[in-house]
Design a protein around this motif. Structure first.
Motif, PDB file in Angstrom:
ATOM      1  N   GLU A   1     -12.155  -3.688   9.528  1.00 39.23           N
ATOM      2  CA  GLU A   1     -11.655  -2.348   9.892  1.00 39.23           C
ATOM      3  C   GLU A   1     -10.157  -2.242   9.637  1.00 39.23           C
ATOM      4  O   GLU A   1      -9.687  -1.226   9.129  1.00 39.23           O
TER       5      GLU A   1
ATOM      6  N   SER B   1      -8.330  -3.893   7.501  1.00 38.96           N
ATOM      7  CA  SER B   1      -8.098  -3.836   6.058  1.00 38.96           C
ATOM      8  C   SER B   1      -8.383  -2.439   5.516  1.00 38.96           C
ATOM      9  O   SER B   1      -7.609  -1.890   4.725  1.00 38.96           O
ATOM     10  N   LYS B   2      -9.474  -1.856   5.963  1.00 42.19           N
ATOM     11  CA  LYS B   2      -9.851  -0.506   5.536  1.00 42.19           C
ATOM     12  C   LYS B   2      -8.778   0.509   5.945  1.00 42.19           C
ATOM     13  O   LYS B   2      -8.348   1.341   5.142  1.00 42.19           O
ATOM     14  N   LEU B   3      -8.336   0.435   7.190  1.00 42.57           N
ATOM     15  CA  LEU B   3      -7.322   1.373   7.686  1.00 42.57           C
ATOM     16  C   LEU B   3      -5.990   1.199   6.956  1.00 42.57           C
ATOM     17  O   LEU B   3      -5.295   2.178   6.684  1.00 42.57           O
ATOM     18  N   LYS B   4      -5.634  -0.044   6.639  1.00 45.24           N
ATOM     19  CA  LYS B   4      -4.389  -0.280   5.898  1.00 45.24           C
ATOM     20  C   LYS B   4      -4.464   0.344   4.501  1.00 45.24           C
ATOM     21  O   LYS B   4      -3.506   0.963   4.049  1.00 45.24           O
ATOM     22  N   LYS B   5      -5.599   0.195   3.856  1.00 41.93           N
ATOM     23  CA  LYS B   5      -5.781   0.781   2.516  1.00 41.93           C
ATOM     24  C   LYS B   5      -5.695   2.304   2.560  1.00 41.93           C
ATOM     25  O   LYS B   5      -5.239   2.932   1.618  1.00 41.93           O
ATOM     26  N   GLU B   6      -6.163   2.879   3.675  1.00 39.37           N
ATOM     27  CA  GLU B   6      -6.116   4.335   3.843  1.00 39.37           C
ATOM     28  C   GLU B   6      -4.750   4.811   4.317  1.00 39.37           C
ATOM     29  O   GLU B   6      -4.534   6.007   4.473  1.00 39.37           O
ATOM     30  N   GLY B   7      -3.838   3.875   4.585  1.00 36.46           N
ATOM     31  CA  GLY B   7      -2.506   4.231   5.065  1.00 36.46           C
ATOM     32  C   GLY B   7      -2.466   4.635   6.523  1.00 36.46           C
ATOM     33  O   GLY B   7      -1.516   5.271   6.976  1.00 36.46           O
ATOM     34  N   LYS B   8      -3.492   4.269   7.282  1.00 33.49           N
ATOM     35  CA  LYS B   8      -3.577   4.649   8.689  1.00 33.49           C
ATOM     36  C   LYS B   8      -3.175   3.525   9.643  1.00 33.49           C
ATOM     37  O   LYS B   8      -3.200   3.705  10.858  1.00 33.49           O
TER      38      LYS B   8
END
Length: 98
Positions: free
Chosen positions: A53, A55-62
């Protein structure tokens, strides 16, 4: 017959309280769904899910260092020293995650 201000504000207050109660019930339901999703996972599954999660949020800039620091500052007062150390370790690991 014109309504007086007092009855108008009382009705508005009741309406606002009902709306707040509805919002709280929705939040409680959301929290229960999250709890149910994770309650049967073991520690390895939880950690894997956490880092996935993050990693996903970092990629989304969140999710960034500032957000992690704020999270740590918000949670730390509620934790004992061992829990604070664990939180710091997790936040460092999440911060290093690509």
């Amino acid at each position: 017959m014109p309504r007086d201000f007092k009855s108008f504000t009382n009705n508005q207050t009741k309406s606002n309280m009902q709306n707040e109660k509805f919002k709280q019930d929705e939040k409680t339901s959301e929290y229960q769904e999250i709890i149910d999703r994770y309650k049967d996972m073991d520690n390895n599954e939880l950690m894997s899910n956490l880092f996935s999660e993050a990693s996903k949020l970092k990629k989304e800039g969140k999710l960034d260092k500032s957000t992690l620091d704020n999270l740590k500052s918000s949670l730390s007062p509620f934790l004992n020293s061992e829990q604070q150390d664990m939180l710091s370790s997790l936040i460092r690991a999440i911060d290093e995650t690509k």
